[in-house]
Design a protein around this motif. Structure first.
Motif, mmCIF file in Angstrom:
data_model
loop_
_atom_site.group_PDB
_atom_site.id
_atom_site.type_symbol
_atom_site.label_atom_id
_atom_site.label_comp_id
_atom_site.label_asym_id
_atom_site.label_seq_id
_atom_site.Cartn_x
_atom_site.Cartn_y
_atom_site.Cartn_z
ATOM 1 N N ILE A 123 0.850 -1.192 0.000
ATOM 2 C CA ILE A 123 0.000 0.000 0.000
ATOM 3 C C ILE A 123 0.883 1.237 0.000
ATOM 4 O O ILE A 123 1.901 1.296 0.699
ATOM 5 N N ASP A 124 0.479 2.244 -0.792
ATOM 6 C CA ASP A 124 1.108 3.553 -0.705
ATOM 7 C C ASP A 124 0.027 4.629 -0.777
ATOM 8 O O ASP A 124 -1.093 4.380 -1.220
ATOM 9 N N LEU A 125 0.372 5.805 -0.311
ATOM 10 C CA LEU A 125 -0.568 6.920 -0.213
ATOM 11 C C LEU A 125 0.098 8.156 -0.788
ATOM 12 O O LEU A 125 1.261 8.448 -0.477
ATOM 13 N N LEU A 158 -4.943 6.455 -2.614
ATOM 14 C CA LEU A 158 -4.421 5.239 -1.995
ATOM 15 C C LEU A 158 -4.381 4.141 -3.038
ATOM 16 O O LEU A 158 -5.404 3.829 -3.657
ATOM 17 N N ASN A 159 -3.212 3.542 -3.252
ATOM 18 C CA ASN A 159 -3.051 2.447 -4.198
ATOM 19 C C ASN A 159 -2.574 1.202 -3.460
ATOM 20 O O ASN A 159 -1.772 1.295 -2.513
ATOM 21 N N TYR A 160 -3.056 0.067 -3.897
ATOM 22 C CA TYR A 160 -2.661 -1.189 -3.267
ATOM 23 C C TYR A 160 -2.570 -2.284 -4.328
ATOM 24 O O TYR A 160 -3.248 -2.233 -5.350
#
Length: 872
Positions: A284-286, A304-306
């Protein structure tokens, strides 16, 4: 061993003589002179010697000696200067020390001081080859000249090229200092003067950031002093007071630089895309960014990407904006808040065999995308949809279950339709009467009867986007259930006729409906929501029969060796009871005059199902295909050609209608001619009834005009579509058919290769069409179409490309119809586009970099705006 050393020293003295104390540069000159004067036999003897670090023996090991073995070698020549303890390596030379590896065309290695000097060499054409490369772990550096001390781990090089992630660092003079901390981890530092930071991998980069001083800590960070943007080797007036360039492998938290610095008349000067990046974990990154303008408008965005490999991936974006506008009547500032929610989730097909969840949700309020984006896609798009579902395939059953939501939004009308939840239960087609273990027994007629069932339950909301979450919306939501079952079969009769009986039943249950009331005094109609169970039922049944008839004629001589005519007749009967009057309500005034009709199901979760009038229809159709077998004398082969691809007739007769039982007869035909490049289409509508004005009369044309049918309308269309390559290949095939030609002769080649490369992909389309309709048996309306269109790409050179989007000429209006041209120039990492639409009075200009790291000039005349671009 001592005798071996004595023999080696004597041999070296005989071949080379005493080496005078020269500098390292003089040693290099001696090498070139000696290689030209040494006898071939002596060189062969020298190359056969196996030299390694064991030749130099020491009785005692010094405290500052190297802590690991040094290996070296070369492909062409290697010789040792015993006086100065220097090894000369020529041709694919290398020196390895632990994790460090040095390669070059020519290397001088001083064994005493552990100093290595590396240079490139020239090939027979005078080009520099085998440039020095230095590898330290997984870091690789390329230079023109290099001096490196393996003991102190310090080096000085010229024209160093260092690759750090996606960036290249090019330094005119570079000092390399390697360090070792207490735990044994390398902590190197690189100092550069007159350095260029770029993402262009060309030998002479086309753009970059030039700085006089640069400090690089590999895999960590690069720090510069004052720097400026350089394009094509030309400095620009764009300066940076300092710079930090993260070079860490993987993801790391850091500042996101603005993507644009726009100016807008309503919002003033602004900064777009300024934010911060947070790598939460490996999955996960934000990314948090924002826009801010000098007149008070602002936007906040969180993305937010996962992703988990072989499981799922997706992202969630939440955006909120407050656009400030000035009220010109009183000068006050008005606030226009809006938001946008986007969710996308995709599950891998390998994650689960029969369960999945995924889809996309895209919802915005108050014209969020049009207010906060200036690109054409967001400004012109006025419809957004969402579909997010959980699906479950029930194992060992024919049923599939899904639960989800649907959303439809129109930003112009501000109408939002939301279905939440929406439950579907579908059954695949089954054969309930089929035997499980029939073996080789013949299938019975009842075993081919099929059954299919579908059901849906939904909760439906329709409102405007600004009132979506108010209480009135929830009070007026509508919900219901829809079920549909169908059955059918297909079996042969009399061996050549196929019979297809079918039947279907559909039922709707709604628990909220509408009721309308007419107020004669105000001449208005009011509607209200009524709670209660209300069903809707619909039934249909039918039967269809079809077959094929073939007529064939064969000939032994002549160019036509066979004719085959295929006839495909079909007939069907459909029946459904009258449900139109049953589910329609009529509003009357005081004089019992009809004011309006409506359905109580309007605005329901499944639309507004209206009943059908009673139908007992007999439908008929007749299809025709005509083919010939053509004999080719050139190669004595036969070719099948479709002379008539289709000629279809269709119509119906309604037994339940009180008048005008026969429907108009539809006729349609098409075929291809001229090597199948041209398509000819004919269509017509024939009516057995006469007309008055533009209305059909219940009088046959046979009684009125003495004709069985009249032509109500007809049309003819000839369309030719081909590429230039297809046309040239067609002419080439005709010329290649002549025997006895010498194809090696250039004069025989029908096409020019260069011309083919330039014009081969161009597509030409010519269309000529006529259409006519009648009124009172008189031709009233004739329409014609005559156009010639050209589209495709012209690859003028390897770098220049011209795209013709729609160059169309209308012969009737004698004008071009919105042609569009795009001129593109590519050179390694550069790209330049110029688009022109003369009829639309619009052109645009763009210069940028293929890697999308820089877009520094964009202009669109049609929108009258300039995008300054920026770093991304």
């Amino acid at each position: 061993m001592r005798y071996y050393r004595i023999i080696y020293i004597v041999l070296n003295f005989i071949i080379f003589g005493f080496v005078s104390p020269l500098s390292a540069q003089q040693d290099t000159l001696i090498l070139s002179e000696k290689l030209d004067t040494i006898a071939p036999d002596s060189l062969a003897m020298l190359d056969s010697l196996s030299l390694d670090s064991q030749l130099v023996e020491k009785d005692n090991i010094s405290d500052d000696a190297l802590d690991t073995e040094v290996s070296y070698g070369a492909r062409d020549t290697q010789w040792y200067d015993h006086v100065y303890k220097k090894m000369h390596l020529f041709g694919d030379a290398y020196v390895n020390y632990g994790a460090m590896e040095l390669k070059a065309g020519y290397i001088i290695y001083d064994i005493g001081s552990s100093m290595a000097e590396a240079y490139s060499i020239q090939d027979t054409s005078g080009q520099e080859v085998q440039k020095p490369t230095f590898k330290d772990g997984d870091q690789t550096f390329t230079y023109e000249q290099l001096k490196y001390n393996f003991k102190s781990k310090k080096g000085l090089v010229t024209q160093a090229i260092t690759e750090e992630g996606d960036l290249f660092v090019i330094g005119a003079t570079t000092k390399f200092i390697g360090k070792m901390d207490t735990v044994g981890r390398e902590d190197d530092v690189i100092f550069n003067t007159n350095a260029l930071i770029t993402s262009c991998d060309h030998d002479h980069p086309h753009y970059g950031i030039r700085t006089k001083r640069l400090k690089v800590i590999p895999k960590k960070v690069g720090v510069t002093g004052p720097a400026r943007l350089e394009l094509g080797g030309v400095p620009t007036p764009i300066w940076l007071p300092f710079g930090f360039f993260p070079l860490a492998d993987g993801r790391s938290t850091g500042l996101i630089f603005p993507s644009d610095f726009p100016y807008e008349e309503d919002r003033g000067f602004g900064v777009r895309g300024l934010g911060w990046y947070f790598p939460i974990n490996d999955y996960i990154d934000l990314k948090v960014t924002g826009d801010i303008f000098t007149r008070g408008s602002w936007l906040a965005n969180a993305g937010l990407n996962y992703k988990k490999r072989y499981k799922y991936n997706g992202g969630l974006t939440l955006s909120y904006a407050d656009t400030k506008t000035e009220n010109f009547s009183d000068g006050s500032i008005e606030s226009n808040p809006s938001f946008n929610v986007r969710l996308k989730h995709t599950q891998s097909a390998k994650a689960h065999p029969y369960r999945s969840i995924g889809g996309e949700i895209n919802f915005s309020s108050n014209g969020f995308n049009a207010r906060n984006n200036i690109d054409a896609t967001n400004v012109l798009t006025n419809r957004y949809t969402s579909n997010f579902r959980f699906k479950h395939k029930m194992p060992r059953t024919p049923f599939n279950f899904s639960l989800g939501l649907r959303h439809d939004q129109n930003t112009q009308t501000k109408v939002v339709n939301v279905t939440l939840p929406e439950l579907d239960l579908n059954m695949n087609t089954i054969y309930p009467f089929r035997r499980k273990n029939k073996g080789s027994n013949q299938e019975k007629w009842y075993e081919i009867i099929s059954l299919k069932y579908d059901s849906k339950a939904a909760n439906y909301i329709s409102t405007v986007d600004t009132a979506l979450f108010t209480q009135d919306v929830f009070d007026n939501m509508k919900y219901g259930i829809r079920q549909k079952a169908s059955t059918g079969a297909s079996f042969p009769v009399l061996k050549y006729i196929t019979i297809n009986p079918s039947a279907s039943f559909e039922e709707h249950w709604v628990f909220r409906s509408i009721e309308k009331q007419y107020f004669e005094a105000e001449d208005s109609i009011a509607s209200s929501t009524v709670d209660g169970f209300l069903p809707f039922r619909k039934f249909n049944t039918g039967i269809r029969a079809n077959t094929q008839l073939f007529g064939t004629m064969l000939f032994k001589k002549g160019p036509i060796r066979g004719i085959r005519h295929t006839v495909k007749p079909s007939i069907s009967f459909n029946y459904n009871p009258d449900t139109q009057m049953k589910y329609e309500e009529v509003l009357l005034n005081s004089r019992d005059e009809e004011v309006d009709t409506y359905s109580r199901f309007e605005g329901g979760p499944f639309g507004s199902p209206r009943g059908d009038a009673k139908t007992a229809g007999l439908n008929y159709g007749l299809g025709n295909v005509l083919e010939i077998k053509h004999f080719k004398r050139k190669d004595s082969t036969e070719q099948k050609i479709r002379v008539l691809e289709s000629l279809n007739f269709s119509g119906s007769y309604n037994f339940a209608a009180d008048s005008l039982n026969w429907s108009p007869i539809s006729v349609r035909s098409n075929t291809r001619i001229f090597k199948r490049l041209t398509k000819l289409t004919l269509s017509a509508t024939l009516d057995p009834y006469a007309e008055l004005g533009n209305t059909r009369m219940d009088v046959f044309t046979q009684n009125e005009l003495g004709k069985i049918v009249r032509v109500d309308r007809w049309s003819a269309d000839i369309s030719t579509d081909f590429t230039v390559k297809q046309m040239l290949d067609l002419f080439k095939s005709e010329k290649d058919g002549d025997a006895g030609r010498d194809e090696s002769d250039d004069s025989f080649k029908p096409t020019d290769t260069k011309l083919m490369d330039l014009l081969g992909s161009l597509r030409v389309n010519h269309r000529l069409g006529y259409s006519m309709s009648t009124m009172n048996n008189t031709e009233m309306d004739i329409q014609r179409t005559h156009t010639l269109a050209v589209s495709g790409n012209l690859n003028i050179t390897d770098n220049w490309n011209v795209n013709i989007g729609n160059l169309r000429y209308d012969f009737l209006s004698q004008s071009f119809v919105y042609p569009f041209f795009t001129f593109s120039r590519k050179l390694h990492c550069w790209k330049m586009n110029f688009s022109w639409a003369p009829n639309g009075n619009s052109y645009s200009f763009f210069i940028g970099v293929n890697t999308s790291t820089l877009d520094f000039l964009k202009y669109n005349h049609g929108q009258n705006n300039i995008g300054n671009g920026g770093f991304r």
